[in-house]
Design an enzyme around this catalytic site. Structure first.
Site, PDB file in Angstrom:
ATOM      1  N   SER A  12       0.835  -1.212   0.000  1.00  0.00           N
ATOM      2  CA  SER A  12       0.000   0.000   0.000  1.00  0.00           C
ATOM      3  C   SER A  12       0.867   1.258   0.000  1.00  0.00           C
ATOM      4  CB  SER A  12      -0.965  -0.035   1.180  1.00  0.00           C
ATOM      5  OG  SER A  12      -1.880   1.020   1.125  1.00  0.00           O
ATOM      6  N   ASP A  20      -6.192   1.724  -3.967  1.00  0.00           N
ATOM      7  CA  ASP A  20      -7.474   1.560  -3.272  1.00  0.00           C
ATOM      8  C   ASP A  20      -7.829   2.767  -2.410  1.00  0.00           C
ATOM      9  OD1 ASP A  20      -5.688   1.192  -1.163  1.00  0.00           O
ATOM     10  OD2 ASP A  20      -6.671  -0.622  -0.401  1.00  0.00           O
TER      11      ASP A  20
END
Length: 472
Positions: free
Chosen positions: A111, A251
């Site tokens: 991430s 995301d």
């Protein structure tokens, strides 16, 4: 005879732990056998609940991600499973395709954390794994054979990318963004080869910005001063209607208004939920209280920080309400139920997604700043202390819980307050100001969130609180 290894034993020795979303650790700790152990432990945790013969894998742009994917694939093939490899795509693109095809999947991504770290996100055929699934992975007694030194190359399948793009091009008219000029801050995002074409298909004029061959750890909750200035400069140079970006695995959205000011993710989520006519929300305790003050929702359920906690509330909310969604302070939007938008069905996607809130917002005729101005004027800020041991964070929070009044006096407050221990220590003052401290679930960091009646005050509160914590 080939060496036989037990998943739980390999994982326990690895130093890799589950955080708020997925297993995270140092790249050096993600050895081939550790990757194999996690992949097979995941399958062993869910295979009695679902019927499948194929597992999907995708990666972000980190230098270490492809090798991790190779090891996961090798282990899955040992277990007589087929593997489909979708390459570098956003996490929600992988999750969406796998859910439509009723198969589990693994996303290799760290991430937003630095490139010397990486991680694994796991998805059942019905969506993200639960905290119970995480425990089942950690305790799995599945056995596998130590992996060979040389791993097989993976054959690329582009269908997940195509499916994710189709999800949104079919939802909007081809001229939805006509007349809008949008910058795409690409850096090293896993979705950078998708976004420009998608926005152009919806009619926008698009300019690519800041593409990088080196991994850039963009944190949408703690935007760097450098990236703040970049947005201001780009907006001034190009007269954008908006700038769109995401974190590393695509995301978590990052959107700047027409003036080059990055939006807070929870306000983006609030605007998106209003425009989608969502009835009930699940959202972490750290999100802006403008959500409740907007009076737009029949129920707002506050949770611990992390998408698994948000998703855990969806089932109960869905029993009472037709449209259910959630979002986090990082902007990641989770659609908990099928909904109708533009007269078309939009299928649920109960995992963080960056595109949905961005497109819903940018499809509006009004400037982004105008939409923001209509919200209750509550402002949040956040920052973190890096390289701060979790144990130290927990000690400090425990001490502050016992002596919050002294801490508040040092911050300049002499008024009544309430403590919320849902996740870390959240102190709500009678004046409406809020300060919230918690250790990160993904990295050795102490995060601080604050809320006040002005952005300046919230920022000052965060900065002062972190200075006091470091001095303690």
């Amino acid at each position: 005879m080939d060496s036989q290894l037990v998943c739980s034993e390999v994982i326990a020795m690895s130093g890799i732990e589950f955080g708020t979303s997925g297993a995270r650790g140092l790249v050096n700790d993600f050895t081939p056998d550790v990757n194999a152990a996690f992949a097979l432990a995941f399958i062993s945790a869910i295979e009695n609940e679902f019927s499948f013969d194929t597992v999907a894998i995708a990666i972000d742009n980190r230098p270490s991600s492809y090798v991790i994917a190779q090891a996961c694939a090798e282990a899955l093939k040992q277990h007589k499973l087929n593997v489909v490899y979708y390459g570098v795509i956003p996490t929600p693109a992988l999750a969406y395709k796998a859910m439509q095809d009723n198969m589990p999947c693994i996303m290799v991504t760290g991430s937003h954390i630095p490139f010397d770290r990486n991680g694994l996100k796991f998805y059942r055929p019905d969506g993200e794994i639960t905290k119970a699934d995480e425990q089942a992975i950690l305790t799995s007694n599945a056995i596998f054979t130590a992996l060979p030194e040389h791993l097989n190359e993976l054959l690329l399948d582009v269908s997940a990318c195509e499916s994710y793009t189709q999800r949104y091009t079919s939802l909007f008219n081809a001229d939805t963004l006509k007349g809008k000029k949008i910058g795409i801050y690409e850096h090293s995002s896993a979705g950078r080869d998708i976004y420009k074409a998608l926005f152009e298909q919806l009619g926008a004029e698009v300019i690519s910005l800041g593409r990088s061959d080196e991994f850039v750890p963009i944190d949408t909750e703690a935007v760097s001063e450098e990236d703040k200035q970049k947005a201001l400069d780009w907006s001034s140079e190009y007269s954008f209607d908006a700038i769109f970006s995401t974190d590393g695995d695509g995301d978590r959205p990052l959107i700047a208004d027409e003036n080059g000011n990055w939006l807070r993710g929870d306000l983006l989520g609030l605007l998106c939920s209003q425009l989608l006519n969502i009835e009930a929300l699940a959202t972490p305790v750290s999100c802006n209280t403008a959500i409740e003050k907007s009076l737009n929702f029949k129920q707002v359920k506050r949770t611990k920080i992390g998408s698994p906690y948000v998703i855990a509330e969806f089932a109960e909310l869905a029993e009472q309400y037709i449209s259910v969604a959630g979002f986090e302070a990082n902007g990641g939007y989770l659609l908990g139920s099928d909904i109708t938008f533009n007269g078309k069905l939009l299928k649920a996607l109960p995992t963080r997604d960056a595109l949905l809130p961005a497109l819903i917002l940018l499809a509006q005729p009004k400037h982004v700043s105008e939409l923001l101005a209509k919200l209750p004027q509550r402002f949040t800020a956040s920052d973190r202390i890096k390289d701060f041991a979790r144990e130290k964070s927990l000690q400090i929070i425990a001490a502050l819980q016992q002596n919050a009044q002294s801490f508040l006096l040092e911050l300049g407050y002499d008024e009544s307050y309430e403590l919320d221990l849902t996740d870390g220590l959240r102190i709500s003052l009678a004046s409406g100001d809020i300060v919230h401290l918690r250790p990160s679930g993904n990295a050795p960091e102490l995060r601080c969130y604050a809320e006040a009646e002005s952005s300046e005050k919230a920022i000052k509160l965060v900065n002062k609180a972190l200075v006091l914590v470091q001095a303690s």
